[in-house]
Design an enzyme around this catalytic site. Structure first.
Site, PDB file in Angstrom:
ATOM      1  N   LYS A 158      46.558  45.753  25.771  1.00  0.00           N
ATOM      2  CA  LYS A 158      46.335  46.905  24.893  1.00  0.00           C
ATOM      3  C   LYS A 158      47.604  47.681  24.607  1.00  0.00           C
ATOM      4  O   LYS A 158      47.713  48.328  23.582  1.00  0.00           O
ATOM      5  CB  LYS A 158      45.207  47.808  25.399  1.00  0.00           C
ATOM      6  CG  LYS A 158      45.328  48.381  26.782  1.00  0.00           C
ATOM      7  CD  LYS A 158      44.083  49.239  27.051  1.00  0.00           C
ATOM      8  CE  LYS A 158      43.460  48.987  28.403  1.00  0.00           C
ATOM      9  NZ  LYS A 158      44.207  49.493  29.542  1.00  0.00           N
ATOM     10  N   LYS A 191      49.357  37.098  27.273  1.00  0.00           N
ATOM     11  CA  LYS A 191      47.994  37.635  27.392  1.00  0.00           C
ATOM     12  C   LYS A 191      47.756  38.751  26.362  1.00  0.00           C
ATOM     13  O   LYS A 191      48.683  39.466  25.983  1.00  0.00           O
ATOM     14  CB  LYS A 191      47.708  38.099  28.821  1.00  0.00           C
ATOM     15  CG  LYS A 191      48.169  39.490  29.157  1.00  0.00           C
ATOM     16  CD  LYS A 191      47.497  40.032  30.422  1.00  0.00           C
ATOM     17  CE  LYS A 191      47.858  41.497  30.563  1.00  0.00           C
ATOM     18  NZ  LYS A 191      46.904  42.388  31.124  1.00  0.00           N
ATOM     19  N   LYS A 219      56.519  45.081  34.068  1.00  0.00           N
ATOM     20  CA  LYS A 219      56.599  46.452  33.524  1.00  0.00           C
ATOM     21  C   LYS A 219      58.031  46.982  33.639  1.00  0.00           C
ATOM     22  O   LYS A 219      58.480  47.766  32.805  1.00  0.00           O
ATOM     23  CB  LYS A 219      55.622  47.397  34.241  1.00  0.00           C
ATOM     24  CG  LYS A 219      54.158  46.990  34.127  1.00  0.00           C
ATOM     25  CD  LYS A 219      53.431  47.601  32.929  1.00  0.00           C
ATOM     26  CE  LYS A 219      52.007  47.078  32.837  1.00  0.00           C
ATOM     27  NZ  LYS A 219      51.314  47.105  31.622  1.00  0.00           N
TER      28      LYS A 219
HETATM   29  P1  ATP Z   1      47.951  47.513  29.600  1.00  0.00           P
HETATM   30  O1  ATP Z   1      48.415  46.927  28.309  1.00  0.00           O
HETATM   31  O2  ATP Z   1      47.782  48.988  29.612  1.00  0.00           O
HETATM   32  O3  ATP Z   1      48.688  46.962  30.807  1.00  0.00           O
HETATM   33  P2  ATP Z   1      45.758  45.694  29.658  1.00  0.00           P
HETATM   34  O4  ATP Z   1      45.297  45.413  28.293  1.00  0.00           O
HETATM   35  O5  ATP Z   1      46.585  44.644  30.352  1.00  0.00           O
HETATM   36  O6  ATP Z   1      46.465  47.088  29.701  1.00  0.00           O
HETATM   37  P3  ATP Z   1      44.321  46.660  31.969  1.00  0.00           P
HETATM   38  O7  ATP Z   1      43.891  48.077  31.903  1.00  0.00           O
HETATM   39  O8  ATP Z   1      45.538  46.343  32.779  1.00  0.00           O
HETATM   40  O9  ATP Z   1      44.485  46.040  30.510  1.00  0.00           O
HETATM   41  O10 ATP Z   1      43.156  45.741  32.473  1.00  0.00           O
HETATM   42  C1  ATP Z   1      41.808  46.091  32.610  1.00  0.00           C
HETATM   43  C2  ATP Z   1      41.007  44.874  33.042  1.00  0.00           C
HETATM   44  O11 ATP Z   1      40.999  43.910  31.992  1.00  0.00           O
HETATM   45  C3  ATP Z   1      41.589  44.146  34.266  1.00  0.00           C
HETATM   46  O12 ATP Z   1      40.532  43.662  35.051  1.00  0.00           O
HETATM   47  C4  ATP Z   1      42.365  43.023  33.671  1.00  0.00           C
HETATM   48  O13 ATP Z   1      42.501  41.934  34.557  1.00  0.00           O
HETATM   49  C5  ATP Z   1      41.495  42.663  32.474  1.00  0.00           C
HETATM   50  N1  ATP Z   1      42.294  42.082  31.399  1.00  0.00           N
HETATM   51  C6  ATP Z   1      43.323  42.680  30.749  1.00  0.00           C
HETATM   52  N2  ATP Z   1      43.824  41.874  29.803  1.00  0.00           N
HETATM   53  C7  ATP Z   1      43.080  40.706  29.868  1.00  0.00           C
HETATM   54  C8  ATP Z   1      43.109  39.484  29.144  1.00  0.00           C
HETATM   55  N3  ATP Z   1      43.976  39.295  28.184  1.00  0.00           N
HETATM   56  N4  ATP Z   1      42.220  38.534  29.462  1.00  0.00           N
HETATM   57  C9  ATP Z   1      41.310  38.730  30.454  1.00  0.00           C
HETATM   58  N5  ATP Z   1      41.220  39.868  31.172  1.00  0.00           N
HETATM   59  C10 ATP Z   1      42.093  40.848  30.902  1.00  0.00           C
END
Ligand code: ATP
Ligand code: LTN
Length: 325
Positions: free
Chosen positions: A195, A192, A110
């Site tokens: 969002k 990965k 980040k």
């Molecule tokens: P941001 O982009 O805001 O960092 P994010 O999409 O990475 O968000 P988080 O809110 O950080 O999502 O994650 C919520 C949950 O979803 C966590 O348990 C995280 O481990 C899981 N998660 C996020 N992205 C993935 C992915 N690509 N595959 C599997 N699990 C995921």
């Protein structure tokens, strides 16, 4: 078993969030004491718009319910409504070396992504997450792979605290899904699905059928035309096979057999159908919930009340042990 997990209200949920986290939650709520949180205080550690935060919180609450969380079987609440989280985070911070926070992968990523916004909250993020988990004497933390390191740090913090002040916290275990712990971006299968990173690489949980079709058809694939699971040589197709398998209930082996000699296009068209069918009920449920704001707020208020009771009892014990009472 006591289960705790949370998601940041930073935008629309995607199928990575669902497969990595929420799908496990739905199964766990049947037989465990589950607590699921909307972690708004974590959401404000990266750039955000204050005027959209409440809307994002409500949207995430609706997403939890539409995807199948049952407020009669679990506690659902908003992190900032239970003040004990921030107090415990402060206390844990006084006994956590800064180096341990600086070496967290999420912090480093980040920091690279928002060099103009490297605030102390971002560094202290894992302390607040440890406090979320430890306040509830959690046994299991179901998350995707990217969060494993934070749960390991939480264990370390609990161990250190217990050693210094006497047994106070349970040491939680991370629970990763057997497959789907890291769903990759459709546009860049080496990264990965995220969002906030790339919307084109994400299928949202409430994505319109037309968009699902466009995004899957545009998903990056690999040279050749064979449908074969090989994450090193064929990361694109392997990611799509994982998604197909989890949404259809068929094993990857079975799918490789079904699509032998049939090419990427046919495979993608079939995956589109599977996704649309699986996600359509979520979209319908969400539509109904959008009209029930008061009902949802009531669920969150009741959830916060129940959470507060558990959190207060742990925090009181912590304060005593640390000599604050
Ligand atoms: P941001 O982009 O805001 O960092 P994010 O999409 O990475 O968000 P988080 O809110 O950080 O999502 O994650 C919520 C949950 O979803 C966590 O348990 C995280 O481990 C899981 N998660 C996020 N992205 C993935 C992915 N690509 N595959 C599997 N699990 C995921
Ligand atoms: N950091 C997590 C969200 C989160 C969380 C938690 C997950 C905050 N507190 C406690 C499990 C348990 C993320 O997904 N980015």
């Amino acid at each position: 078993m006591r289960v705790f997990s949370g998601i940041r209200p930073t935008g629309e949920l995607h199928i990575g969030n669902y497969l990595g986290a929420i799908k496990q939650w739905i199964e766990l709520q049947e037989k465990n004491e589950c607590i699921f949180c909307i972690v708004d205080l974590h959401a404000i550690t990266t750039p955000y718009q204050p005027e959209r935060l409440q809307e994002n919180i409500m949207n995430l609450a609706i997403a939890y319910l539409a995807a199948g969380l049952n407020p009669e079987r679990c506690i659902l609440f908003v992190q900032s409504q239970v003040k004990e989280h921030t107090e415990l985070a402060w206390l844990l911070g006084t006994m956590t070396p800064i180096g341990e926070l600086q070496r967290m992968t999420q912090f480093k990523e980040k920091k690279k992504k928002h060099p103009e916004y490297v605030n102390a909250g971002l560094l202290n993020y894992p302390l607040l997450m440890a406090s979320d988990i430890l306040l509830y004497q959690t046994d299991l933390v179901p998350v995707g792979k990217d969060q494993k390191q934070h749960v390991e740090l939480t264990r370390e913090i609990a161990r250190r605290f217990n050693k210094r002040f006497g047994k106070t916290f349970k040491e939680p275990e991370v629970l990763l899904p057997k497959i789907g712990e890291k769903i990759m971006s459709l546009q860049n299968p080496k990264k990965k699905m995220s969002k906030t990173d790339d919307p084109q690489g994400c299928i949202e949980l409430f994505e319109k059928p037309e968009e699902i079709k466009n995004k899957i058809m545009a998903a990056v694939t690999d040279p050749g035309r064979e449908i074969k699971y090989d994450p090193k040589k064929k990361p694109g197709i392997s990611n799509l096979l994982t998604i197909y398998s989890l949404f259809s209930g068929k094993s990857i082996k079975e799918l490789e057999g079904d699509f032998k000699g049939r090419g990427y296009e046919e495979f993608k068209k079939s995956l589109i159908k599977v996704l649309i069918n699986y996600l359509e009920p979520f979209r319908q449920k969400r539509k109904r919930l959008l009209k029930r704001e008061t009902f949802i707020k009531e669920i969150l208020n009741q959830g916060a009340k129940k959470a507060r009771l558990i959190a207060q009892s742990t925090l009181e014990n912590v304060r005593k042990k640390m000599g604050l009472i």
